[in-house]
Design a protein around this motif. Structure first.
Motif: not given
Length: 200
Positions: A31-49
Motif C-alpha cells: 500500500r503506497l501510503l504513509p504509515e498511520h493509525s485507523r479504526i478497523v471494522l471487519p465485515y463478517s458472515k454468520t460463520n465468522g468468516e
C-alpha cells in the motif's frame, strides 16, 4: 470514550496503530501510503468468516480517504448484514458504528442511498445523517425518495448529525428508534418534509 459507546459493541472493531503494515500483511499487497493509525471494522458472515474490512481515519491526516475498504472475498455490501433478521424491520444507516447502536440495523457505508439494493429486506427505512446543509446528502435523499424508498427526515430540532450524537446526548436506543419511526416518510410526504428540512 468520546463516543460513549456501550461496552458490548467494542469487540466488533479494533485499533490498528500501524494500519499500513497491518493491511499489507492481510492482503499481501503493498500500500503506497504513509504509515498511520485507523479504526478497523471487519465485515463478517454468520460463520465468522471475515470477507471485508473498512478502516476509518482515527486522528490527524486521513491522506485523502476517511474510509479505506479492503476486499477479501465475496459478501454483502451492507455492514452487519449477516447479524440481522431481514424479515423484521431493518434500519439502513450510513455509518458502521451507528448501526451497532440500533436493533436490526445495517450500514450502507456512504450517502448513496438511492443506489442501495434493499430487495433482501421485507421492511426497512433509510436513516440518513442529519445534515440539512450538506448538498450531497440532500441530493441523495431526493433520489431515494424518487426511487420510492422510505426515508427518515429529521425534525429541525434534532441535536447532532448522526445516531451516535443522539446516543451521546442521552437518548436511549428505544427513544432513538421511536424518533426514527415517527419521522419515516415516503412519496409526496417525504418530499414535503425534505423541503422543510433542507438548507441548501
Amino acid at each position: 470514550v468520546e463516543r460513549k459507546l456501550p461496552e458490548d459493541i467494542l469487540d466488533r472493531f479494533f485499533f490498528a496503530p500501524s494500519y499500513v503494515n497491518w493491511v499489507e500483511k492481510v492482503t499481501h499487497k503493498e500500500r503506497l501510503l504513509p504509515e498511520h493509525s485507523r479504526i478497523v471494522l471487519p465485515y463478517s458472515k454468520t460463520n465468522g468468516e471475515t470477507y471485508r474490512y473498512v478502516a476509518r481515519a482515527y486522528e490527524g491526516d486521513d491522506f485523502g480517504k476517511k474510509y479505506l475498504y479492503t476486499e477479501i472475498s465475496e459478501g454483502s455490501r451492507f455492514y452487519n448484514f449477516y447479524n440481522i433478521d431481514p424479515k423484521k424491520f431493518v434500519y439502513v444507516v450510513e455509518g458502521q458504528i451507528d448501526c451497532l447502536l440500533l436493533d436490526n440495523a445495517v450500514a450502507i457505508g456512504n450517502a448513496k442511498y438511492a443506489k442501495g439494493d434493499f430487495k433482501a429486506f421485507d421492511d426497512y427505512t433509510i436513516v440518513p445523517d442529519n445534515q440539512p446543509r450538506n448538498f450531497h446528502v440532500v441530493q441523495s435523499i431526493e433520489k431515494a425518495i424518487e426511487n420510492g424508498h422510505p426515508v427518515v427526515i429529521w425534525p429541525n430540532a434534532t441535536a447532532g448529525k448522526d445516531i451516535n450524537d443522539l446516543w451521546k446526548s442521552g437518548m436511549s436506543k428505544q427513544e432513538i428508534q421511536d424518533l426514527i419511526q415517527r419521522n419515516t416518510h415516503r412519496g409526496i410526504r417525504a418530499t414535503i418534509a425534505l423541503n422543510r428540512w433542507k438548507r441548501v
